[in-house]
Design an enzyme around this catalytic site. Structure first.
Site, PDB file in Angstrom:
ATOM      1  N   GLN A  82      63.714  13.549  59.423  1.00 39.87           N
ATOM      2  CA  GLN A  82      62.435  12.967  59.135  1.00 39.87           C
ATOM      3  C   GLN A  82      62.629  11.190  59.413  1.00 39.87           C
ATOM      4  O   GLN A  82      61.829  10.414  59.787  1.00 39.87           O
ATOM      5  CB  GLN A  82      61.706  13.126  57.826  1.00 39.87           C
ATOM      6  CG  GLN A  82      61.148  14.529  57.714  1.00 39.87           C
ATOM      7  CD  GLN A  82      60.938  14.869  56.360  1.00 39.87           C
ATOM      8  OE1 GLN A  82      61.437  14.539  55.186  1.00 39.87           O
ATOM      9  NE2 GLN A  82      59.792  15.608  56.129  1.00 39.87           N
TER      10      GLN A  82
ATOM     11  N   CYS B 187      56.459  14.314  52.678  1.00 41.55           N
ATOM     12  CA  CYS B 187      55.592  14.917  51.683  1.00 41.55           C
ATOM     13  C   CYS B 187      55.896  14.497  50.512  1.00 41.55           C
ATOM     14  O   CYS B 187      55.061  14.361  49.284  1.00 41.55           O
ATOM     15  CB  CYS B 187      55.752  16.525  51.651  1.00 41.55           C
ATOM     16  SG  CYS B 187      57.559  16.908  51.504  1.00 41.55           S
ATOM     17  N   ASN B 188      56.973  13.566  50.065  1.00 41.53           N
ATOM     18  CA  ASN B 188      57.313  13.110  48.833  1.00 41.53           C
ATOM     19  C   ASN B 188      57.314  11.473  49.071  1.00 41.53           C
ATOM     20  O   ASN B 188      57.478  10.972  47.744  1.00 41.53           O
ATOM     21  CB  ASN B 188      58.683  13.701  48.593  1.00 41.53           C
ATOM     22  CG  ASN B 188      58.893  14.992  48.295  1.00 41.53           C
ATOM     23  OD1 ASN B 188      57.987  15.462  47.753  1.00 41.53           O
ATOM     24  ND2 ASN B 188      59.964  15.651  48.771  1.00 41.53           N
TER      25      ASN B 188
END
Length: 432
Positions: free
Chosen positions: A120, A50-51
């Site tokens: 992740q 997400c970043n």
């Protein structure tokens, strides 16, 4: 083969651009295949969270690979390269290694020390392995990065709070609602982020909890674990009015929570006399909630841009960050030393082969003089000449390994090849 990374993250690019660059699990196999089709890319892995979106590659030529990977990312985003270029960063060799180590250790995250990023990184590596897009270079890099991430969390306090975008988002939500205890929560999605959010709101004392998910069985399983109930994704609009907090994290490609659905829910809440706002927490990249929702009366939208603004005022665990950065520096130096030493291996093999060639040539020239030797005497000559070659090579090879591990080690490898007239190493990099 050198390591190279091109990427964009929350510091370099706005959320809208990160959405366009995002490579989800469904698109990742095609992306990895596309990267391997590039002329100068020989191994590839994609880390998309997400970043950030980062492409790690083992390359043959820096300038060629830099243009290829940048153009590839522009294609992913559907933009011209000049529209994207200012938001991209690229790092080569030591800086690329340090970047992945910093990401895995949680010090290059919007939430310093976040709990999810190491998983992740593992997932990105596993996906690349499944597609056979990583070889010895990136396998060694990602394996070491995962080790660095574990060390950072076990040897420092960087992950003591197990912070994540979820926990920060819920902190923002609690600030708007006063407290999460007894609040009604709607989870939109049942993946990793939704599961983490569900556990967190339960720990915070949330009351009724509803899980809406595209796959009913997955949503029902999460609802059972959390002591809530499950509904199909199509019924999100009907559940919004009863919720105090909505957490959206579906990993879909288009928004699931729309302006009309939230506007209708806000109107019903107002008509029923509900007190307090409807807080909507959007953790998705791409977005799960249409951004215009923030303009609706009685609604507070907290997306990743809003969380970024909150975190910019948070100094974070500075002392622990410095400890982690020191660990990263040590691990980077050790990894690069090993890689440089490994690059000496072809030169050592070539040197041994050249020495053996010379030995055989000299024996051939002396064959007439050695013709009268019996088998035992021939074996003795063979042993003596082999021993002489090994002794002559011993010091250059030992010293060469030590010099090759230094930051300027490639120069010593090149010098060794030049001194002994060895063939140039295939695929020499053109960055210098």
């Amino acid at each position: 083969m050198p390591v190279f990374v091109v990427g964009a993250n929350f510091r370099s690019a706005p959320l809208e651009l990160l959405e366009r660059l995002a490579v989800d699990a469904e698109r990742r196999p095609k992306a990895l295949a596309g990267l391997l089709d590039l002329e100068h890319v020989h191994e590839a892995a994609v880390l998309s969270t997400c970043n950030r979106v980062e492409v790690y590659a083992a390359i043959s030529r820096f300038h060629g690979a830099a243009g290829e990977v940048r153009s590839f990312l522009a294609g992913v985003a559907g933009l011209a390269l000049d529209e994207l270029a200012d938001h991209l960063y690229d790092y080569y060799e030591e800086r690329a290694v340090r970047q992945l180590f910093a990401v895995a250790a949680g010090v290059d995250s919007m939430v310093v020390g976040e709990a999810q990023i190491l998983g992740q990184v593992r997932e990105a590596f596993a996906a690349a392995q499944a597609e056979r897009s990583v070889g010895p270079v990136l396998s060694a890099l990602f394996t070491r990065a995962i080790k660095v991430g574990r060390r950072a969390r076990s040897e420092t306090g960087i992950g003591a709070g197990m912070a994540s975008t979820v926990t920060v988002g819920l902190r923002v939500a609690a600030g708007q609602l006063g407290d999460l205890a007894g609040r009604r929560v709607l989870l939109v999605g049942a993946g990793g982020l939704a599961r983490l959010a569900g556990r967190a709101v339960r720990e915070a004392g949330a009351g009724e909890l509803v899980v809406a998910n595209r796959t009913p069985a997955t949503g029902a399983a999460l609802a059972r674990k959390l002591g809530g109930r499950a509904v199909p994704l199509e019924r999100v609009a009907g559940e919004l009015a009863a919720a105090d907090l909505v957490v959206a994290a579906t990993a879909g490609t288009t928004p699931t929570v729309t302006v009309p659905a939230v506007a209708g829910a806000a109107a019903r809440r107002a008509a029923s006399g509900s007190s307090g706002p409807l807080v909507v927490l959007d953790l998705g990249v791409p977005r799960d909630v249409e951004p215009e929702v923030r303009e609706l009366p009685g609604v507070v939208l907290a997306d990743l841009d809003a969380l970024r603004a909150v975190l910019e005022t948070d100094d974070g665990p500075r002392q622990e960050v410095e400890r982690v950065r020191s660990l990263i520096a040590q691990e980077t130096a050790a990894f690069m030393g090993g890689q440089r030493e490994a690059r000496l291996a072809p030169t050592i093999r070539a040197l041994r082969a050249r020495a053996e060639q010379v030995r055989q040539q000299e024996l051939a020239r002396a064959s007439t003089r050695l013709a009268g030797l019996d088998e035992r005497q021939r074996a003795a000559v063979e042993a003596v000449t082999r021993g002489l070659v090994n002794k002559l090579l011993h010091d250059p090879m030992v010293r060469g390994k030590a010099l090759a591990a230094r930051p300027d080690g490639d120069l010593y490898v090149a010098a060794l090849r030049e001194l002994y007239a060895l063939d140039p190493h295939p695929g020499d990099d053109d960055r210098r």
